[in-house]
Design a protein around this motif. Structure first.
Motif, PDB file in Angstrom:
ATOM      1  N   GLY A   1       4.963  21.991  -3.470  1.00  0.00           N
ATOM      2  CA  GLY A   1       3.837  21.348  -4.137  1.00  0.00           C
ATOM      3  C   GLY A   1       3.814  19.849  -3.904  1.00  0.00           C
ATOM      4  O   GLY A   1       2.750  19.249  -3.697  1.00  0.00           O
ATOM      5  N   LEU A   2       4.999  19.207  -3.925  1.00  0.00           N
ATOM      6  CA  LEU A   2       5.068  17.768  -3.698  1.00  0.00           C
ATOM      7  C   LEU A   2       4.675  17.426  -2.261  1.00  0.00           C
ATOM      8  O   LEU A   2       3.953  16.449  -2.018  1.00  0.00           O
ATOM      9  CB  LEU A   2       6.479  17.265  -3.999  1.00  0.00           C
ATOM     10  N   ALA A   3       5.124  18.240  -1.301  1.00  0.00           N
ATOM     11  CA  ALA A   3       4.750  17.995   0.095  1.00  0.00           C
ATOM     12  C   ALA A   3       3.248  18.182   0.298  1.00  0.00           C
ATOM     13  O   ALA A   3       2.608  17.411   1.026  1.00  0.00           O
ATOM     14  CB  ALA A   3       5.536  18.941   1.009  1.00  0.00           C
ATOM     15  N   ARG A   4       2.693  19.210  -0.347  1.00  0.00           N
ATOM     16  CA  ARG A   4       1.244  19.437  -0.228  1.00  0.00           C
ATOM     17  C   ARG A   4       0.463  18.266  -0.839  1.00  0.00           C
ATOM     18  O   ARG A   4      -0.551  17.825  -0.278  1.00  0.00           O
ATOM     19  CB  ARG A   4       0.888  20.755  -0.907  1.00  0.00           C
ATOM     20  N   ALA A   5       0.934  17.759  -1.976  1.00  0.00           N
ATOM     21  CA  ALA A   5       0.262  16.607  -2.593  1.00  0.00           C
ATOM     22  C   ALA A   5       0.355  15.378  -1.692  1.00  0.00           C
ATOM     23  O   ALA A   5      -0.597  14.590  -1.608  1.00  0.00           O
ATOM     24  CB  ALA A   5       0.878  16.326  -3.960  1.00  0.00           C
ATOM     25  N   ALA A   6       1.486  15.206  -0.995  1.00  0.00           N
ATOM     26  CA  ALA A   6       1.630  14.066  -0.090  1.00  0.00           C
ATOM     27  C   ALA A   6       0.644  14.167   1.070  1.00  0.00           C
ATOM     28  O   ALA A   6       0.046  13.161   1.480  1.00  0.00           O
ATOM     29  CB  ALA A   6       3.066  13.994   0.429  1.00  0.00           C
ATOM     30  N   VAL A   7       0.473  15.367   1.600  1.00  0.00           N
ATOM     31  CA  VAL A   7      -0.478  15.547   2.703  1.00  0.00           C
ATOM     32  C   VAL A   7      -1.899  15.263   2.228  1.00  0.00           C
ATOM     33  O   VAL A   7      -2.679  14.583   2.913  1.00  0.00           O
ATOM     34  CB  VAL A   7      -0.353  16.969   3.274  1.00  0.00           C
ATOM     35  N   MET A   8      -2.264  15.770   1.046  1.00  0.00           N
ATOM     36  CA  MET A   8      -3.611  15.519   0.531  1.00  0.00           C
ATOM     37  C   MET A   8      -3.836  14.036   0.271  1.00  0.00           C
ATOM     38  O   MET A   8      -4.912  13.490   0.558  1.00  0.00           O
ATOM     39  CB  MET A   8      -3.828  16.324  -0.756  1.00  0.00           C
ATOM     40  N   LEU A   9      -2.811  13.357  -0.255  1.00  0.00           N
ATOM     41  CA  LEU A   9      -2.936  11.915  -0.485  1.00  0.00           C
ATOM     42  C   LEU A   9      -3.059  11.167   0.839  1.00  0.00           C
ATOM     43  O   LEU A   9      -3.806  10.191   0.943  1.00  0.00           O
ATOM     44  CB  LEU A   9      -1.729  11.419  -1.279  1.00  0.00           C
TER      45      LEU A   9
ATOM     46  N   GLY B   1       0.812  -1.207   0.000  1.00  0.00           N
ATOM     47  CA  GLY B   1       0.000   0.000   0.000  1.00  0.00           C
ATOM     48  C   GLY B   1       0.846   1.258   0.000  1.00  0.00           C
ATOM     49  O   GLY B   1       0.561   2.213  -0.740  1.00  0.00           O
ATOM     50  N   LEU B   2       1.890   1.307   0.826  1.00  0.00           N
ATOM     51  CA  LEU B   2       2.781   2.470   0.852  1.00  0.00           C
ATOM     52  C   LEU B   2       3.519   2.610  -0.467  1.00  0.00           C
ATOM     53  O   LEU B   2       3.693   3.732  -0.980  1.00  0.00           O
ATOM     54  CB  LEU B   2       3.763   2.338   2.012  1.00  0.00           C
ATOM     55  N   GLN B   3       3.973   1.496  -1.042  1.00  0.00           N
ATOM     56  CA  GLN B   3       4.651   1.555  -2.334  1.00  0.00           C
ATOM     57  C   GLN B   3       3.728   2.118  -3.413  1.00  0.00           C
ATOM     58  O   GLN B   3       4.147   2.941  -4.228  1.00  0.00           O
ATOM     59  CB  GLN B   3       5.134   0.165  -2.722  1.00  0.00           C
ATOM     60  N   PHE B   4       2.475   1.669  -3.432  1.00  0.00           N
ATOM     61  CA  PHE B   4       1.513   2.186  -4.413  1.00  0.00           C
ATOM     62  C   PHE B   4       1.341   3.695  -4.262  1.00  0.00           C
ATOM     63  O   PHE B   4       1.316   4.438  -5.261  1.00  0.00           O
ATOM     64  CB  PHE B   4       0.179   1.472  -4.242  1.00  0.00           C
ATOM     65  N   ASN B   5       1.227   4.179  -3.043  1.00  0.00           N
ATOM     66  CA  ASN B   5       1.040   5.612  -2.829  1.00  0.00           C
ATOM     67  C   ASN B   5       2.285   6.414  -3.218  1.00  0.00           C
ATOM     68  O   ASN B   5       2.165   7.509  -3.785  1.00  0.00           O
ATOM     69  CB  ASN B   5       0.693   5.873  -1.359  1.00  0.00           C
ATOM     70  N   LEU B   6       3.472   5.893  -2.931  1.00  0.00           N
ATOM     71  CA  LEU B   6       4.694   6.597  -3.311  1.00  0.00           C
ATOM     72  C   LEU B   6       4.844   6.654  -4.834  1.00  0.00           C
ATOM     73  O   LEU B   6       5.247   7.694  -5.383  1.00  0.00           O
ATOM     74  CB  LEU B   6       5.903   5.903  -2.684  1.00  0.00           C
ATOM     75  N   GLU B   7       4.525   5.565  -5.525  1.00  0.00           N
ATOM     76  CA  GLU B   7       4.595   5.585  -6.988  1.00  0.00           C
ATOM     77  C   GLU B   7       3.557   6.532  -7.574  1.00  0.00           C
ATOM     78  O   GLU B   7       3.827   7.222  -8.557  1.00  0.00           O
ATOM     79  CB  GLU B   7       4.401   4.167  -7.527  1.00  0.00           C
ATOM     80  N   LEU B   8       2.378   6.566  -6.983  1.00  0.00           N
ATOM     81  CA  LEU B   8       1.356   7.504  -7.442  1.00  0.00           C
ATOM     82  C   LEU B   8       1.803   8.937  -7.231  1.00  0.00           C
ATOM     83  O   LEU B   8       1.575   9.815  -8.079  1.00  0.00           O
ATOM     84  CB  LEU B   8       0.051   7.233  -6.685  1.00  0.00           C
ATOM     85  N   LEU B   9       2.477   9.186  -6.135  1.00  0.00           N
ATOM     86  CA  LEU B   9       2.911  10.545  -5.804  1.00  0.00           C
ATOM     87  C   LEU B   9       4.058  11.016  -6.692  1.00  0.00           C
ATOM     88  O   LEU B   9       4.088  12.175  -7.118  1.00  0.00           O
ATOM     89  CB  LEU B   9       3.336  10.572  -4.335  1.00  0.00           C
TER      90      LEU B   9
END
Length: 607
Positions: free
Chosen positions: A280-288, A241-249
């Protein structure tokens, strides 16, 4: 700074733009494969088609996964709404006056009629919501499976018509054989516009473009997967699950650093935009992470159901199966070479599984062994009596909770036995760890000479974990992944943006790739790994643990027809000469055996 890398003598024709560089154009007998922009996906499907032994296996796997999803949802709904548990557990008698008092309850007696079942289903709003959500997810998976079906049918036709490999003969061809036919086809009929000749490295760059970045970031300890907790100490947490989210990000999402499958966003290549991009990347990580928190109850419930249906029967049949070990997901990134395909990695780790199991099993606690022997004796004694009673009279099984007691006692005996060491085992941790290293190729340098330490075993357990630990991590993933995305990833955002800018090169006709994947010992080599005098890399640009050199050696051995660039060729030549000198000056094996009893003891085990 981001630097462009152009291939000497194989530059793109003047006037070609980036879109045209990556077109897949063919003519003649293979005229159905033209103007395919996403060559990465095309080559990836070709690489998957071979290890899966063809189209039928891929299709059957997709169809059965859809059926499995429907079964889990339907069966769970049936258990919640259509079973009368009072009747099943005999806490309420059947409402049938003509039935004798001592008549046994059958399974159909505990199933509610269809109208009553439907009424209970309609009366539960949250269950209806979950069923609608599950239906939407299943439809999405169905669309994805249909798209995969169309794509793999095209790949099947490509294998038959372009590569000349019939479907029934695919199992007789290795990936190297398929790759050789693909390169020969490029020479006869170009598959991509700018290059008249593909190389093995080009194909691997396209297939493993994103995976090489992930392997490099794990190698440089950039991804937030290692933590130090107050009571547990240093731990590693990387789940699917974490790998999927990191690849999506990082690669596939709307805020990803890649604008398509082959090129980075232009602002990633500019140093002046690094801080804005990192914010922007940090903000996207928080939203995800917030989105993961919202979906956490649904995902956690699904994981629990899937784990129960997958492992409950195996746990009852073989309780010791949870004590078996497997390579962790982190290990599959830490131990992976650059440009190593998935089936190649799996084969290498499978060869190292036996030695790694022997190494981990060689550690034992005398205190735990004494406790386990006595606990196993007590539990085994009670279990033996219950088994004898059930053999003598099967009515014993009708006693309440007798099967539960037998099952739990069997589990206790199995767990206790796992802590009792083999009395015939030989304590040789250094030699066992060397056998592991012979297959996995990467182990921390500070383990050398410390194979018998408890700290080394604890770190090895992060790479080679219990199956029970793997299941527990996957169950905890819906809870932990949002916390990592919200709190641990944003502080790393600037370093990750800098990594993509500093370690990306652009290869004509291939696109943006991780510079480590070029296997360039001159720019990323380590002087300690036989590349002294042939490397210009600063310590910050060197790959850790000699990954550049080891990846180059593995790729050259796996692809003997590949022509490496001059720096890599010189490194391989020096390595070959060094191995030849060492082999010439090494004493014979008989001399080593005569040095002492330790060598004879070690050689007494299987090779």
């Amino acid at each position: 700074e981001y630097q462009r890398l152009e291939d000497c003598g194989e530059d793109s024709p003047p006037g070609e733009d980036e879109e045209e560089l990556l077109l897949h154009v063919t003519e003649g007998p293979t005229d159905s494969w033209n103007h395919i922009k996403d060559l990465d996906s095309f080559f990836t499907k070709i690489s998957w088609h071979s290890p899966w032994n063809g189209f039928a296996c891929v299709v059957l796997s997709d169809v059965l996964e859809l059926v499995q999803f429907l079964f889990v949802v339907t069966f769970s709904t049936f258990l919640l709404c259509c079973v009368d548990y009072d009747v099943l557990f005999a806490t309420r008698p059947l409402n049938q006056s003509h039935v004798p008092e001592h008549t046994k309850v059958t399974l159909p007696d505990a199933v509610l009629p269809a109208p009553q079942c439907a009424r209970r289903l309609r009366g539960s709003g949250w269950l209806l919501f979950l069923l609608v959500l599950a239906g939407m997810v299943w439809l999405c998976r169905l669309v994805t499976a249909l798209r995969r079906l169309v794509g793999y049918w095209e790949i099947r036709s490509f294998y038959i018509r372009a590569l000349g490999i019939p479907a029934d003969e695919l199992c007789n061809h290795s990936w190297q054989s398929v790759q050789a036919r693909l390169l020969a086809l490029q020479r006869r009929q170009p598959l991509c516009v700018p290059r008249r000749e593909l190389t093995e490295l080009d194909i691997h760059h396209r297939i493993l473009r994103f995976r090489n970045y992930t392997v490099a970031m794990v190698n440089k300890s950039l991804l937030p997967v290692r933590f130090h907790l107050p009571l547990l100490g240093p731990i590693v947490f990387l789940t699917r699950g974490l790998q999927f989210n990191l690849e999506l990000l990082l690669f596939r999402g709307p805020a990803a650093l890649f604008q398509n499958t082959w090129s980075l966003r232009p602002q990633v290549k500019r140093a002046g935009a690094r801080r804005a991009l990192a914010r922007g990347l940090a903000r996207a990580a928080v939203m995800l992470g917030v989105a993961n928190l919202v979906l956490c109850p649904c995902v956690l419930g699904w994981r629990l159901l899937l784990a129960f249906f997958s492992y409950a029967e195996g746990l009852k049949r073989a309780p010791g199966s949870l004590g078996a070990r497997r390579w962790s997901l982190y290990a599959r990134h830490y131990l992976r070479h650059f440009n190593e395909l998935g089936h190649e990695l799996q084969a290498r780790l499978s060869r190292g599984h036996g030695p790694a199991t022997k190494y981990m099993d060689s550690f034992s606690s005398p205190l735990l062994a004494v406790l386990a022997r006595h606990i196993g004796f007590f539990a085994g004694s009670v279990l033996a009596v219950l088994i004898v009673l059930t053999v003598y009279d099967e009515d014993v099984l009708t006693v309440q909770h007798i099967l539960t007691a037998i099952t739990l006692l069997g589990l206790v005996v199995t767990v206790a036995r796992s802590f009792i060491p083999d009395e015939h085992s030989v304590w040789c941790p250094e030699q066992l760890l060397q056998r592991v290293l012979a297959h996995v190729h990467y182990l921390p340098e500070h383990w050398q000479g410390r194979a018998g330490r408890a700290e080394t075993r604890a770190e090895m357990a992060q790479l080679f974990q219990y199956k029970a630990v793997f299941i527990l991590e996957e169950l905890l993933s819906p809870l932990v992944t949002p916390l990592i995305l919200i709190f641990a990833f944003p502080p790393r955002a600037l370093d990750i943006v800098d990594f993509f800018r500093n370690f990306t090169v652009e290869v004509a006709g291939v696109g943006d790739i991780c510079s480590f994947a070029q296997l360039d010992v001159r720019h990323h080599g380590n002087p300690q790994w036989l590349s002294g005098g042939h490397t210009e890399a600063s310590p910050e640009r060197q790959a850790e643990h000699g990954k550049t050199e080891l990846s180059l050696m593995r790729f050259a051995l796996s692809n003997p027809r590949w022509r490496p660039p001059p720096p890599a060729r010189r490194f391989l030549g020096h390595l070959h000469a060094q191995v030849t000198r060492d082999a010439a000056t090494a004493p014979p094996a008989r001399t080593l055996l005569a040095e002492g009893p330790l060598a004879a003891s070690l050689l007494s085990e299987d090779s």
